[in-house]
Design an enzyme around this catalytic site. Structure first.
Site, PDB file in Angstrom:
ATOM      1  N   ASP A   1      32.299  48.045  71.989  1.00  0.00           N
ATOM      2  CA  ASP A   1      32.680  48.032  70.589  1.00  0.00           C
ATOM      3  C   ASP A   1      34.208  48.063  70.523  1.00  0.00           C
ATOM      4  O   ASP A   1      34.873  48.425  71.505  1.00  0.00           O
ATOM      5  CB  ASP A   1      32.070  49.246  69.881  1.00  0.00           C
ATOM      6  CG  ASP A   1      32.330  49.233  68.395  1.00  0.00           C
ATOM      7  OD1 ASP A   1      32.127  48.174  67.773  1.00  0.00           O
ATOM      8  OD2 ASP A   1      32.744  50.274  67.841  1.00  0.00           O
TER       9      ASP A   1
ATOM     10  N   ASP B   1      36.488  48.800  67.136  1.00  0.00           N
ATOM     11  CA  ASP B   1      37.019  49.844  66.254  1.00  0.00           C
ATOM     12  C   ASP B   1      36.522  51.212  66.713  1.00  0.00           C
ATOM     13  O   ASP B   1      35.322  51.470  66.770  1.00  0.00           O
ATOM     14  CB  ASP B   1      36.586  49.604  64.808  1.00  0.00           C
ATOM     15  CG  ASP B   1      37.241  48.380  64.202  1.00  0.00           C
ATOM     16  OD1 ASP B   1      38.462  48.250  64.326  1.00  0.00           O
ATOM     17  OD2 ASP B   1      36.519  47.552  63.616  1.00  0.00           O
TER      18      ASP B   1
ATOM     19  N   ASP C   1      31.258  54.066  69.916  1.00  0.00           N
ATOM     20  CA  ASP C   1      31.599  55.360  69.334  1.00  0.00           C
ATOM     21  C   ASP C   1      30.644  55.761  68.226  1.00  0.00           C
ATOM     22  O   ASP C   1      30.755  56.862  67.695  1.00  0.00           O
ATOM     23  CB  ASP C   1      33.022  55.320  68.765  1.00  0.00           C
ATOM     24  CG  ASP C   1      33.130  54.431  67.530  1.00  0.00           C
ATOM     25  OD1 ASP C   1      32.675  53.264  67.602  1.00  0.00           O
ATOM     26  OD2 ASP C   1      33.648  54.887  66.491  1.00  0.00           O
TER      27      ASP C   1
END
Length: 344
Positions: free
Chosen positions: A28, A30, A227
């Site tokens: 991922d 961001d 995250d």
């Protein structure tokens, strides 16, 4: 208990560094590689080391705003060399989903940014801006903080006429340099409330995004790195692949401890340096679970932690105690005192 079953009750150990145990990292962006456009601490060096050691790096994002070449250029500027082919977006996943259901050359109303337009053109579809342009589908993706309110009205006009509605993703929030901002999911809710309709969604954690990623990378032993529990980790769970949660984005230690089975990562670490190491084993010990110098247990609705050592080892032990106690549900335990010992 099988290895897959064990991974839902405690983080798994690995004697082999993760960048050697897996052929491809599905990362991922961001909250993992960067936040607000700036690289997260240790990300550039860790990714460079993993790449140089032979691990393929693919950047998999639910953010549909920018096309892959722009994302790759940004990564390269940060010191993480990348090509457009290394980037997979939810815009690409939703464009494929639409293209499989409408004739080539069909018009699609775009509610979002340039990344969505590029992805639709790649699939032979024609992006349009108005519900009066004869679209056969509505595609909605993150359009950035300046997306005009009138775009939601265009979506509503088309949907009210029976045009099918597709969304790149439904993440309610997105990390920014100033904090957590509304994501595409918040914008989707505006259209949902106004129309009463339900979109078909392509992005993580749903299968269309995982399929897009595997088709584009050819990964055989992928490791999802993210995250977010409800997109990255659940997406890995749905795809039947392993995952690494890093604590550099929206998920904090308390949320991790309360995770339901589909949101429990295979591994957990502070940041992307976790790609370069093995993971310590979490074992049953003294009526609880031990990792490093820590032992965690559940006592009267409260998580207890004894011992000392690294904070991540303590967190792994706490995960095992909380997840085992919760079983197939979400743990509702007081973790305040235990986490205070770890300064998390």
């Amino acid at each position: 208990m099988s290895e897959q079953q064990q991974s839902t009750t405690r983080p798994r150990g690995s004697t082999t560094p993760l960048n050697e145990a897996y052929d491809t990292a599905l990362l991922d962006l961001d909250g993992v590689v960067y936040t607000g456009g700036e690289a997260i601490a240790h990300a550039v060096d860790a990714l460079g080391t993993a790449r140089d050691a032979g691990m393929r790096l693919a950047y998999v994002t639910n953010n549909a705003l920018r096309p892959p070449d722009a994302v790759a250029a940004h990564l390269t500027e940060l010191g993480v060399p990348a090509d457009a082919a290394d980037v997979i977006t939810s815009a690409q996943a939703v464009a494929r989903l639409i293209a499989e259901q409408v004739p080539e050359g069909s018009k699609v109303l775009v509610i979002g940014g340039e990344g969505l337009r590029v992805a639709l053109r790649e699939r032979g579809l024609e992006p349009v801006e108005s519900a009066d342009d004869g679209p056969v589908a509505v595609a909605q993706g993150y359009g950035g903080p300046d997306l005009a309110w009138g775009r939601f009205a265009e979506a509503g006009y088309a949907i009210a006429r029976g045009v099918p509605w597709f969304a790149s993703n439904t993440d309610l929030t997105i990390p920014s340099a100033r904090g957590i901002a509304p994501g595409n999911g918040a914008a989707v809710e505006v259209v949902r409330i106004a129309t009463g309709a339900e979109p078909r969604v392509a992005g993580k954690p749903l299968p269309p995004m995982h399929r897009e990623t595997i088709l584009r990378t050819g990964a055989k032993r992928p490791l999802v790195v993210g995250d977010r529990l409800d997109t990255d980790i659940e997406g890995a769970f749905n795809g039947g692949v392993d995952s690494l949660l890093v604590l550099t984005g929206v998920t904090d230690a308390a949320r991790l401890l309360a995770a339901e089975p589909a949101h429990r990562p295979t591994y957990v670490d502070a940041d992307l340096r976790g790609l370069l190491t093995g993971q310590p084993e979490v074992a049953e010990a003294d009526g609880g679970f031990g990792c490093g110098g820590w032992t965690a247990s559940v006592r009267g609705g409260e998580l207890a932690l004894a011992g000392d050592g690294g904070a991540m080892d303590g967190l792994r032990a706490l995960c095992a105690a909380a997840w085992t106690h919760a079983g197939d549900g979400a743990a509702e335990l007081d973790a305040g005192k235990a986490l205070a010992k770890l300064a998390l």
